[in-house]
Every structure is written in structure tokens, then in C-alpha cells.
Scaffold this motif. Structure first.
Motif, PDB file in Angstrom:
ATOM      1  N   VAL A 105       0.847  -1.204   0.000  1.00 22.23           N
ATOM      2  CA  VAL A 105       0.000   0.000   0.000  1.00 22.23           C
ATOM      3  C   VAL A 105       0.878   1.248   0.000  1.00 22.23           C
ATOM      4  N   CYS A 106       1.925   1.225   0.802  1.00 23.07           N
ATOM      5  CA  CYS A 106       2.848   2.360   0.871  1.00 23.07           C
ATOM      6  C   CYS A 106       3.468   2.639  -0.490  1.00 23.07           C
ATOM      7  N   ALA A 107       3.957   1.587  -1.147  1.00 24.77           N
ATOM      8  CA  ALA A 107       4.582   1.753  -2.462  1.00 24.77           C
ATOM      9  C   ALA A 107       3.581   2.274  -3.483  1.00 24.77           C
ATOM     10  N   ALA A 108       2.361   1.742  -3.463  1.00 22.15           N
ATOM     11  CA  ALA A 108       1.331   2.196  -4.408  1.00 22.15           C
ATOM     12  C   ALA A 108       1.002   3.672  -4.178  1.00 22.15           C
ATOM     13  N   THR A 109       0.928   4.083  -2.908  1.00 21.88           N
ATOM     14  CA  THR A 109       0.646   5.485  -2.586  1.00 21.88           C
ATOM     15  C   THR A 109       1.763   6.392  -3.088  1.00 21.88           C
ATOM     16  N   LEU A 110       3.002   5.999  -2.823  1.00 24.36           N
ATOM     17  CA  LEU A 110       4.142   6.793  -3.276  1.00 24.36           C
ATOM     18  C   LEU A 110       4.202   6.852  -4.799  1.00 24.36           C
ATOM     19  N   LEU A 111       3.862   5.750  -5.457  1.00 21.98           N
ATOM     20  CA  LEU A 111       3.870   5.712  -6.918  1.00 21.98           C
ATOM     21  C   LEU A 111       2.857   6.707  -7.485  1.00 21.98           C
ATOM     22  N   VAL A 112       1.652   6.700  -6.935  1.00 22.88           N
ATOM     23  CA  VAL A 112       0.609   7.611  -7.420  1.00 22.88           C
ATOM     24  C   VAL A 112       1.030   9.063  -7.220  1.00 22.88           C
ATOM     25  N   VAL A 113       1.568   9.376  -6.054  1.00 29.88           N
ATOM     26  CA  VAL A 113       1.974  10.753  -5.765  1.00 29.88           C
ATOM     27  C   VAL A 113       3.149  11.169  -6.646  1.00 29.88           C
ATOM     28  N   ALA A 114       4.103  10.260  -6.842  1.00 26.50           N
ATOM     29  CA  ALA A 114       5.274  10.572  -7.671  1.00 26.50           C
ATOM     30  C   ALA A 114       4.867  10.834  -9.120  1.00 26.50           C
ATOM     31  N   VAL A 115       4.005   9.982  -9.653  1.00 29.47           N
ATOM     32  CA  VAL A 115       3.527  10.174 -11.026  1.00 29.47           C
ATOM     33  C   VAL A 115       2.738  11.478 -11.130  1.00 29.47           C
ATOM     34  N   GLY A 116       1.885  11.735 -10.140  1.00 28.78           N
ATOM     35  CA  GLY A 116       1.124  12.976 -10.145  1.00 28.78           C
ATOM     36  C   GLY A 116       2.012  14.206 -10.037  1.00 28.78           C
ATOM     37  N   ASN A 117       3.155  14.034  -9.392  1.00 25.87           N
ATOM     38  CA  ASN A 117       4.115  15.142  -9.242  1.00 25.87           C
ATOM     39  C   ASN A 117       4.989  15.321 -10.477  1.00 25.87           C
ATOM     40  N   GLY A 118       4.886  14.369 -11.419  1.00 28.99           N
ATOM     41  CA  GLY A 118       5.681  14.451 -12.641  1.00 28.99           C
ATOM     42  C   GLY A 118       7.087  13.933 -12.519  1.00 28.99           C
ATOM     43  N   ASP A 119       7.377  13.173 -11.469  1.00 28.42           N
ATOM     44  CA  ASP A 119       8.722  12.613 -11.296  1.00 28.42           C
ATOM     45  C   ASP A 119       8.908  11.403 -12.214  1.00 28.42           C
ATOM     46  N   PRO A 120      10.004  11.347 -12.975  1.00 26.17           N
ATOM     47  CA  PRO A 120      10.230  10.210 -13.872  1.00 26.17           C
ATOM     48  C   PRO A 120      10.537   8.929 -13.104  1.00 26.17           C
ATOM     49  N   LEU A 121       9.978   7.813 -13.560  1.00 21.67           N
ATOM     50  CA  LEU A 121      10.191   6.533 -12.897  1.00 21.67           C
ATOM     51  C   LEU A 121      11.431   5.815 -13.407  1.00 21.67           C
ATOM     52  N   THR A 122      11.890   6.167 -14.587  1.00 18.03           N
ATOM     53  CA  THR A 122      13.043   5.505 -15.192  1.00 18.03           C
ATOM     54  C   THR A 122      14.041   6.561 -15.672  1.00 18.03           C
ATOM     55  N   GLY A 123      15.135   6.050 -16.276  1.00 14.80           N
ATOM     56  CA  GLY A 123      16.129   6.947 -16.831  1.00 14.80           C
ATOM     57  C   GLY A 123      17.230   7.318 -15.856  1.00 14.80           C
ATOM     58  N   TYR A 124      17.309   6.622 -14.721  1.00 10.63           N
ATOM     59  CA  TYR A 124      18.331   6.923 -13.729  1.00 10.63           C
ATOM     60  C   TYR A 124      19.580   6.087 -13.993  1.00 10.63           C
ATOM     61  N   PRO A 125      20.764   6.618 -13.681  1.00  5.41           N
ATOM     62  CA  PRO A 125      22.000   5.852 -13.895  1.00  5.41           C
ATOM     63  C   PRO A 125      22.084   4.662 -12.944  1.00  5.41           C
ATOM     64  N   LEU A 126      22.990   3.731 -13.256  1.00  7.17           N
ATOM     65  CA  LEU A 126      23.136   2.515 -12.453  1.00  7.17           C
ATOM     66  C   LEU A 126      23.394   2.841 -10.984  1.00  7.17           C
ATOM     67  N   ARG A 127      24.152   3.890 -10.727  1.00  6.33           N
ATOM     68  CA  ARG A 127      24.466   4.270  -9.345  1.00  6.33           C
ATOM     69  C   ARG A 127      23.198   4.482  -8.525  1.00  6.33           C
ATOM     70  N   GLU A 128      22.185   5.103  -9.123  1.00  8.16           N
ATOM     71  CA  GLU A 128      20.940   5.358  -8.405  1.00  8.16           C
ATOM     72  C   GLU A 128      20.206   4.057  -8.084  1.00  8.16           C
TER      73      GLU A 128
END
Length: 298
Positions: free
Chosen positions: A201-224
Motif C-alpha cells: 500500500v505504501c509503495a502504491a501510494t508513493l507511486l501515485v503521488v510521484a507520477v502525479g508530481n511528474g517525477d520520472p520513474l526511469t532513466g536513472y544511472p546505475l548508481r541510483e
């Protein structure tokens, strides 16, 4: 954050509970460091930490606790959902606080959640607050005020310390809400099934808020991605999960007081890794807060 133990304590435990607790405190002391090292948005860091933790625990839950997962009552599911939303708010606010204030201030203030658990239990559950607990809360509040205004007394290098400190307190309050919301469920459900449901539930909530905030889910370097996984394995699995295991073998007061080592460990790591030297008012306020938490929790 206390959740149910993995099972009843046994006398033939192959691992020393005190040694395991020490390792767990060291593991959670790295949490703020890993968060600070990552340059991803706070919501993304929080989401992947929780999502990877679920991914690591889900196979165990399915293999050993399938029946428990399928027999969650509607009441328990509602409570676990509420706990998951509160936990998402905790991670989001605390991770963001580390962008604005020092590691020492953020970790110490967010560690004050036992104070808000005691206050919430008194206000919402009509639980009695003894004189010792009330005194501990009062002492800790004095320290929190001193920490909050410490930058006015001796400016630090943090960009927005007052805002960051406020976010850390929000993180403590929402962590207390997580504990109080799931308290009844934890008496009936084993650790792994409970954590998997709440973290999902926590992950789903954070996912919805992150997407709504316009934060990209992919495209991060290996270090991240390595840092995201490290947050889940270190503070998540070896930290909080081991702490919950230790609760089956040690007095809860011992575990609660041991957790006061997290601010100290994180502060020392930040000193050497980031060159963050805490100011005298910050150290004084932090010491008062930790003493107040000790009085409240012991």
C-alpha cells in the motif's frame, strides 16, 4: 517503528539477539546517508526503497505465510491500508527533509516518533500517560524547540534548516500514525504478511503521488539503482526487519533505547562523509531530545 515479531522467542536462537540488534542499529544509521547520496527526487527514492523491500519479502510471504495473506479480515485490511498510507507520508516527508537540513537534525527529530505515539495513544485510545512519560515528552519538546531555532543561534551550512526540521517532525508524526493505526493488526498478524501488505500500500501510494508530481520513474544511472536497492537491503531488511525479529527475544524497552543510537551513528557518518559539523545548539538540542525519548521509552 514496532511491528509484530516473526515468532515466539526460543532458547536455541543461533544468533545473539543483542548482536543482531547492534547490526540492525548500524544498518538503519546508513539510511539518511544513502538517501543523501542519491540525487533522485525524494518521492522516487522513497518509492523504490519500499518497492524493492516488498520484492525481497514477497517470496518469503508467499512461501511461508500464504494462508495468513489470504485470511486478512476486512477490518485488518482497512487498518493495514491506513498504516501504509501513513508510512508513505513518513517516507516522503523525511526523505525530503534531508534535502533541506542536516543529517543530525533530521534523524534526531524523526526519531522522536515514540513521543507522538504516547500522545496519540492518550488522545485517541484513552491510554494513560504516567508522570515519567509526560516528563520525557516535555523534555524532548524543549530539545526539539532548541534544535528548530539552532540555526538562528549558530547558522549551519544547511540550505533551509527550519523547513527541513519541520518536515522531519512531520515524518515523526506520520510514523507515529503508522504505529497507532496498525497496533491492533499487529497483535493478530505475523510480521512478514503484515509488512508485505502495508509496504505494498505504501509503495502504491508513493507511486501515485510521484507520477502525479511528474517525477520520472526511469532513466536513472546505475548508481541510483544500486542506492535504491541498498536502501531496501540495508535499512529495510537488515535494519527494521531485524529489529522486529529482536523484539521477540528482547525487552521492548531495550530495543527502543537502542534505537537512539541511530542519530548518533548517522551524525558520525555525515561528519566523515559530508563534512557536516553540527553546531553547539544543535548538539545540545539533540542531546535533550534523545534524553527525553529515553525517559519516555524506557
Amino acid at each position: 517503528m514496532n511491528t509484530p515479531s516473526l515468532g515466539a522467542p526460543t532458547d536455541d536462537t543461533p544468533i545473539s539477539p543483542l548482536a543482531a540488534l547492534g547490526i540492525a542499529v548500524l544498518a538503519i544509521s546508513t539510511s539518511a546517508i544513502l538517501v543523501r547520496w542519491s540525487s533522485a527526487p525524494s518521492l522516487i527514492k522513497a518509492f523504490y526503497r519500499v518497492a524493492f523491500t516488498v520484492g525481497l519479502l514477497a517470496p518469503v510471504a508467499l512461501a511461508r505465510y500464504r494462508d495468513a495473506l489470504s485470511t486478512f479480515s476486512r477490518r485488518d485490511l482497512v487498518a493495514a491500508t491506513g498504516a501504509g498510507v501513513a508510512l508513505a507520508a513518513h517516507f516522503a516527508s523525511w526523505f525530503e527533509s534531508l534535502n533541506h537540513t542536516t543529517v543530525a537534525a533530521s534523524v534526531t527529530l524523526v526519531q522522536s516518533q515514540p513521543l507522538f505515539v504516547a500522545v496519540g495513544a492518550w488522545a485517541l485510545l484513552d491510554e494513560r500517560v504516567g508522570r515519567r512519560t509526560a516528563a520525557g515528552i516535555a523534555v524532548a519538546l524543549v530539545g526539539m524547540v532548541l534544535m528548530s531555532v539552532s540555526d538562528l543561534l549558530a547558522p549551519s551550512s544547511a540550505p533551509r534548516p527550519l523547513f527541513g526540521n519541520a518536515l522531519a517532525v512531520v515524518g515523526a508524526v506520520t510514523a507515529a500514525a503508522y504505529v497507532l493505526t496498525g497496533r491492533s493488526v499487529r497483535s493478530r498478524v505475523s510480521l512478514v504478511p503484515y509488512v508485505v501488505v502495508v509496504y505494498s500500500v505504501c509503495a502504491a501510494t508513493l507511486l501515485v503521488v510521484a507520477v502525479g508530481n511528474g517525477d520520472p520513474l526511469t532513466g536513472y544511472p546505475l548508481r541510483e539503482w544500486v542506492l535504491f536497492l541498498a536502501m531496501a537491503v540495508g535499512p529495510g531488511i537488515f535494519g527494521h526487519t531485524v529489529i522486529n525479529w529482536a523484539l521477540a527475544h528482547l525487552e521492548s524497552s531495550v530495543v527502543s533505547v537502542s534505537l537512539l543510537g541511530e542519530p548518533l551513528g548517522s551524525t558520525i557518518l555525515a561528519l566523515f562523509l559530508f563534512g557536516e559539523i553540527p553546531t553547539v545548539p544543535l548538539v545540545a538540542g539533540g542531546a535533550i531530545v534523545l534524553f527525553g525519548i529515553y525517559v519516555t521509552a524506557s
